[in-house]
Design a protein around this motif. Structure first.
Motif, PDB file in Angstrom:
ATOM      1  N   GLN A   1       0.843  -1.192   0.000  1.00  0.00           N
ATOM      2  CA  GLN A   1       0.000   0.000   0.000  1.00  0.00           C
ATOM      3  C   GLN A   1       0.881   1.247   0.000  1.00  0.00           C
ATOM      4  OE1 GLN A   1      -2.602   0.242   3.362  1.00  0.00           O
ATOM      5  NE2 GLN A   1      -3.531   2.163   2.715  1.00  0.00           N
ATOM      6  N   VAL A   2       0.592   2.122  -0.920  1.00  0.00           N
ATOM      7  CA  VAL A   2       1.373   3.348  -1.041  1.00  0.00           C
ATOM      8  C   VAL A   2       0.851   4.385  -0.058  1.00  0.00           C
ATOM      9  CG1 VAL A   2       2.083   5.220  -2.570  1.00  0.00           C
ATOM     10  CG2 VAL A   2       1.837   2.894  -3.473  1.00  0.00           C
ATOM     11  N   GLN A   3       1.772   5.003   0.659  1.00  0.00           N
ATOM     12  CA  GLN A   3       1.405   6.091   1.572  1.00  0.00           C
ATOM     13  C   GLN A   3       2.367   7.251   1.391  1.00  0.00           C
ATOM     14  OE1 GLN A   3       1.086   4.448   5.625  1.00  0.00           O
ATOM     15  NE2 GLN A   3      -1.096   4.935   5.498  1.00  0.00           N
ATOM     16  N   GLY A  26       5.824   2.157   0.504  1.00  0.00           N
ATOM     17  CA  GLY A  26       5.090   1.338  -0.447  1.00  0.00           C
ATOM     18  C   GLY A  26       5.503   1.531  -1.890  1.00  0.00           C
ATOM     19  N   TYR A 103       0.281   8.997  -7.118  1.00  0.00           N
ATOM     20  CA  TYR A 103      -0.189   8.858  -5.744  1.00  0.00           C
ATOM     21  C   TYR A 103      -0.108  10.231  -5.073  1.00  0.00           C
ATOM     22  CZ  TYR A 103       0.926   4.028  -6.885  1.00  0.00           C
ATOM     23  OH  TYR A 103       1.003   2.808  -7.505  1.00  0.00           O
TER      24      TYR A 103
END
Length: 114
Positions: A1-3, A26, A103
Motif C-alpha cells: 500500500q502506497v502512503q 510502499g 499517488y
C-alpha cells in the motif's frame, strides 16, 4: 500500500520560512518523480515544484527563487523548503509521487498571515 505523509505545515508570518516533508512508503522511492502542488478553496490544484529520480528540478514561476525542493532517498522523503513566504502562498500543500500511476498525500495546511 502506497502512503505519502506530509508534515511541516503551520502558521507563519510574511517573510518567514517553513520546511515541508513528505515521507513515502510502499514505493521504490528512488525511482519516483516527486512533486509538490498546492490548492486554495475554489481553485484548482497548482504545480509548485518537482524533482525527478535523476534530480532534475522544476519550479513554478510564482515561487522560483524562494522555494527549494530536494529529496533524501535514504529516508524516502522529499522536502520543500519555503523561504520569504507571502500571504498568497497560503494553501494546502500536497505531495505527489509518480506520473502514471500517481499517488497523492493527504495535504498539509500552510497559512501565511500577520
Amino acid at each position: 500500500q502506497v502512503q505519502l505523509v506530509e508534515s511541516g505545515g503551520g502558521l507563519v508570518q510574511p517573510g518567514g520560512s517553513l520546511r515541508l516533508s513528505c515521507a513515502a512508503s510502499g514505493i521504490l522511492f528512488r525511482r519516483y518523480y516527486m512533486a509538490w502542488y498546492r490548492q486554495t478553496p475554489g481553485s484548482q490544484r497548482e504545480f509548485v515544484a518537482a524533482i525527478s529520480d535523476r534530480f532534475t528540478i522544476n519550479y513554478a514561476d510564482s515561487i522560483r527563487g524562494r522555494f527549494t525542493v530536494f529529496r533524501d532517498n535514504a529516508k524516502n522523503t522529499v522536502y520543500l523548503q519555503m523561504n520569504n513566504l507571502k500571504p498568497e502562498d497560503t494553501a494546502v500543500y500536497y505531495c505527489k509521487a509518480g506520473i502514471d500511476p500517481t499517488y497523492w498525500g493527504q495535504g498539509t495546511q500552510v497559512t501565511v498571515s500577520s
